[in-house]
Scaffold this active site. Structure first.
Site, PDB file in Angstrom:
ATOM      1  N   SER A  31       0.871  -1.180   0.000  1.00  0.00           N
ATOM      2  CA  SER A  31       0.000   0.000   0.000  1.00  0.00           C
ATOM      3  C   SER A  31       0.906   1.227   0.000  1.00  0.00           C
ATOM      4  O   SER A  31       2.047   1.171   0.474  1.00  0.00           O
ATOM      5  CB  SER A  31      -0.857   0.009   1.267  1.00  0.00           C
ATOM      6  OG  SER A  31      -1.442   1.283   1.455  1.00  0.00           O
ATOM      7  N   TYR A  42      -1.782  -0.881  10.386  1.00  0.00           N
ATOM      8  CA  TYR A  42      -1.877  -1.161   8.943  1.00  0.00           C
ATOM      9  C   TYR A  42      -0.667  -0.583   8.205  1.00  0.00           C
ATOM     10  O   TYR A  42      -0.007  -1.273   7.429  1.00  0.00           O
ATOM     11  CB  TYR A  42      -3.170  -0.571   8.386  1.00  0.00           C
ATOM     12  CG  TYR A  42      -3.351  -0.820   6.911  1.00  0.00           C
ATOM     13  CD1 TYR A  42      -3.572  -2.107   6.433  1.00  0.00           C
ATOM     14  CD2 TYR A  42      -3.282   0.225   5.992  1.00  0.00           C
ATOM     15  CE1 TYR A  42      -3.733  -2.341   5.072  1.00  0.00           C
ATOM     16  CE2 TYR A  42      -3.443  -0.007   4.633  1.00  0.00           C
ATOM     17  CZ  TYR A  42      -3.671  -1.295   4.181  1.00  0.00           C
ATOM     18  OH  TYR A  42      -3.816  -1.530   2.834  1.00  0.00           O
TER      19      TYR A  42
HETATM   20  N1  LIG Z   1      -8.751  -0.982  -1.339  1.00  0.00           N
HETATM   21  C1  LIG Z   1      -7.754  -0.129  -1.128  1.00  0.00           C
HETATM   22  O1  LIG Z   1      -7.938   1.113  -1.129  1.00  0.00           O
HETATM   23  C2  LIG Z   1      -6.363  -0.660  -0.902  1.00  0.00           C
HETATM   24  C3  LIG Z   1      -5.309   0.287  -0.880  1.00  0.00           C
HETATM   25  C4  LIG Z   1      -4.020  -0.165  -0.665  1.00  0.00           C
HETATM   26  C5  LIG Z   1      -3.782  -1.513  -0.493  1.00  0.00           C
HETATM   27  N2  LIG Z   1      -4.815  -2.416  -0.517  1.00  0.00           N
HETATM   28  C6  LIG Z   1      -4.509  -3.826  -0.276  1.00  0.00           C
HETATM   29  O2  LIG Z   1      -5.107  -4.629  -1.273  1.00  0.00           O
HETATM   30  C7  LIG Z   1      -5.273  -5.948  -0.766  1.00  0.00           C
HETATM   31  C8  LIG Z   1      -6.643  -6.466  -1.158  1.00  0.00           C
HETATM   32  O3  LIG Z   1      -7.641  -5.694  -0.528  1.00  0.00           O
HETATM   33  P1  LIG Z   1      -8.963  -5.225  -1.263  1.00  0.00           P
HETATM   34  O4  LIG Z   1      -8.926  -3.759  -1.362  1.00  0.00           O
HETATM   35  O5  LIG Z   1      -9.202  -6.011  -2.484  1.00  0.00           O
HETATM   36  O6  LIG Z   1     -10.050  -5.557  -0.120  1.00  0.00           O
HETATM   37  P2  LIG Z   1     -11.177  -6.676  -0.011  1.00  0.00           P
HETATM   38  O7  LIG Z   1     -12.103  -6.599  -1.179  1.00  0.00           O
HETATM   39  O8  LIG Z   1     -11.738  -6.519   1.362  1.00  0.00           O
HETATM   40  O9  LIG Z   1     -10.370  -8.033  -0.135  1.00  0.00           O
HETATM   41  C9  LIG Z   1      -9.645  -8.593   0.925  1.00  0.00           C
HETATM   42  C10 LIG Z   1      -9.426 -10.069   0.613  1.00  0.00           C
HETATM   43  O10 LIG Z   1      -8.652 -10.638   1.689  1.00  0.00           O
HETATM   44  C11 LIG Z   1      -9.293 -11.824   2.113  1.00  0.00           C
HETATM   45  N3  LIG Z   1      -9.059 -12.082   3.516  1.00  0.00           N
HETATM   46  C12 LIG Z   1      -9.360 -11.283   4.568  1.00  0.00           C
HETATM   47  N4  LIG Z   1      -9.070 -11.908   5.722  1.00  0.00           N
HETATM   48  C13 LIG Z   1      -8.566 -13.130   5.380  1.00  0.00           C
HETATM   49  C14 LIG Z   1      -8.101 -14.243   6.118  1.00  0.00           C
HETATM   50  N5  LIG Z   1      -8.071 -14.233   7.464  1.00  0.00           N
HETATM   51  N6  LIG Z   1      -7.669 -15.335   5.460  1.00  0.00           N
HETATM   52  C15 LIG Z   1      -7.701 -15.373   4.097  1.00  0.00           C
HETATM   53  N7  LIG Z   1      -8.122 -14.349   3.342  1.00  0.00           N
HETATM   54  C16 LIG Z   1      -8.559 -13.243   3.983  1.00  0.00           C
HETATM   55  C17 LIG Z   1     -10.776 -11.581   1.857  1.00  0.00           C
HETATM   56  O11 LIG Z   1     -11.455 -12.828   1.685  1.00  0.00           O
HETATM   57  P3  LIG Z   1     -12.361 -13.575   2.791  1.00  0.00           P
HETATM   58  O12 LIG Z   1     -13.063 -12.524   3.586  1.00  0.00           O
HETATM   59  O13 LIG Z   1     -13.257 -14.416   1.949  1.00  0.00           O
HETATM   60  O14 LIG Z   1     -11.401 -14.392   3.587  1.00  0.00           O
HETATM   61  C18 LIG Z   1     -10.732 -10.831   0.534  1.00  0.00           C
HETATM   62  O15 LIG Z   1     -10.683 -11.733  -0.539  1.00  0.00           O
HETATM   63  C19 LIG Z   1      -5.025  -5.866   0.742  1.00  0.00           C
HETATM   64  O16 LIG Z   1      -3.746  -6.390   1.037  1.00  0.00           O
HETATM   65  C20 LIG Z   1      -5.053  -4.367   1.029  1.00  0.00           C
HETATM   66  O17 LIG Z   1      -4.251  -4.011   2.119  1.00  0.00           O
HETATM   67  C21 LIG Z   1      -6.106  -2.004  -0.712  1.00  0.00           C
END
Ligand SMILES: NC(=O)c1ccc[n+]([C@@H]2O[C@H](COP(=O)([O-])OP(=O)(O)OC[C@H]3O[C@@H](n4cnc5c(N)ncnc54)[C@H](OP(=O)(O)O)[C@@H]3O)[C@@H](O)[C@H]2O)c1
Length: 262
Positions: free
Chosen positions: A139, A152
């Site tokens: 991130s 985070y």
């Molecule tokens: N969205 C943003 O603005 C943003 C910005 C910077 C970085 N990121 C990074 O992008 C990555 C993906 O996030 P996203 O934005 O796509 O959010 P998201 O839609 O909430 O996806 C998060 C994913 O992680 C999985 N997950 C959560 N807890 C878990 C666990 N205990 N075991 C296995 N899987 C787990 C969830 O699946 P289940 O709930 O089915 O387990 C889901 O598939 C993250 O690393 C986040 O830090 C996001």
């Protein structure tokens, strides 16, 4: 004919991970999809098999649970996985003193321990095959500390530093370790974090499709740090050069004069 290349995506049940799964399937990769919500993984797997004629398996796993991490490590150690996308992550948005012990432990376990363990499980096979790609989703918070995201930001700083060090270890081994650093991306992340997406300035957000497509361009170019939202690439170069100069400036065997006692 050589076997299709195999990719494993964590956090494939929604958001960025689901888009990685779709894009990699469209490129002809067979897939292993990992997350907790098996129903979502199964639905995505069925759609990918139908649309792209690739082999897709689901591996439902809670990556904060020892037994489940071990299952995913086992897959990475025993199968010729060419691409590992370490994407699963959470980021509670809460003042540090108010964060529950359980949420703090889960954040550290998922964002740091699981990513570290899966990376380590993947590397020996990739080194032996002299090919492989590990995409570590960090991130922009890796280099920005803010109130309410202390843990985070710190976990994402880990992702960046860990990736940067391994890049140096594997540079002659045919392995790419790509740190992808998204800024705001429209996913369920914010609802899960406890603050609705609508509370943020939408002009600073891109879609998960835009983010992943840009990150894949970076991956195809062998880029080690990919910042899809940064338009002026010289900003990263200047930042990284300043970091290297600062480190150089630490290599003195004596305290700086400003720390002499008066
Ligand atoms: N969205 C943003 O603005 C943003 C910005 C910077 C970085 N990121 C990074 O992008 C990555 C993906 O996030 P996203 O934005 O796509 O959010 P998201 O839609 O909430 O996806 C998060 C994913 O992680 C999985 N997950 C959560 N807890 C878990 C666990 N205990 N075991 C296995 N899987 C787990 C969830 O699946 P289940 O709930 O089915 O387990 C889901 O598939 C993250 O690393 C986040 O830090 C996001």
């Amino acid at each position: 004919m050589s076997a299709p290349s195999l990719a494993l995506v964590t956090g494939a049940s929604s958001g960025i991970g689901a888009v990685y799964a779709r894009r990699l399937a469209a490129r002809g990769h067979d897939l292993i999809l990992v997350a907790r919500r098996a129903d979502r993984l199964n639905a995505l797997a069925a759609a990918l098999r139908r649309d792209h004629a690739v082999a897709v398996r689901t591996l439902p796993a809670d990556l904060t649970a020892e037994g489940d991490i071990a299952l995913v490590e086992q897959a990475l150690r025993s199968e010729p996985i060419d691409i590992l996308v370490n994407n699963a992550g959470i980021g509670p948005i809460t003042p540090t003193a108010d964060l529950s012990d359980a949420d703090a432990a889960a954040t550290l376990s998922l964002n740091v321990t699981a990513l570290m363990r899966l990376t380590r499980a993947a590397l020996p096979g990739m080194r032996a095959r002299r090919q492989g790609t590990i995409v570590n989703v960090g991130s922009v918070m890796a280099f920005h500390a803010m109130p309410v995201t202390s843990l985070y930001s710190a976990t994402k700083a880990f992702v960046l530093t860990y990736s940067r060090a391994i890049q140096q270890e594997v540079k002659d081994q045919g392995i790419l370790v790509q740190a992808v650093l998204p800024a705001g991306t429209i996913t369920d992340f914010y609802d899960t974090a406890g603050v609705p997406l609508a509370a943020f300035d939408q002009s600073a957000f891109m879609t998960a499709e835009q983010l992943v497509d840009a990150a894949l361009v970076g991956m195809d170019r062998g880029e080690e740090v990919t910042l899809p939202s940064v338009h002026d690439a010289a900003l990263w170069t200047a930042y990284d050069e300043a970091r290297a100069r600062l480190f150089g400036g630490t290599q003195n065997g004596a305290p700086a004069p400003r720390y002499q006692q008066a």
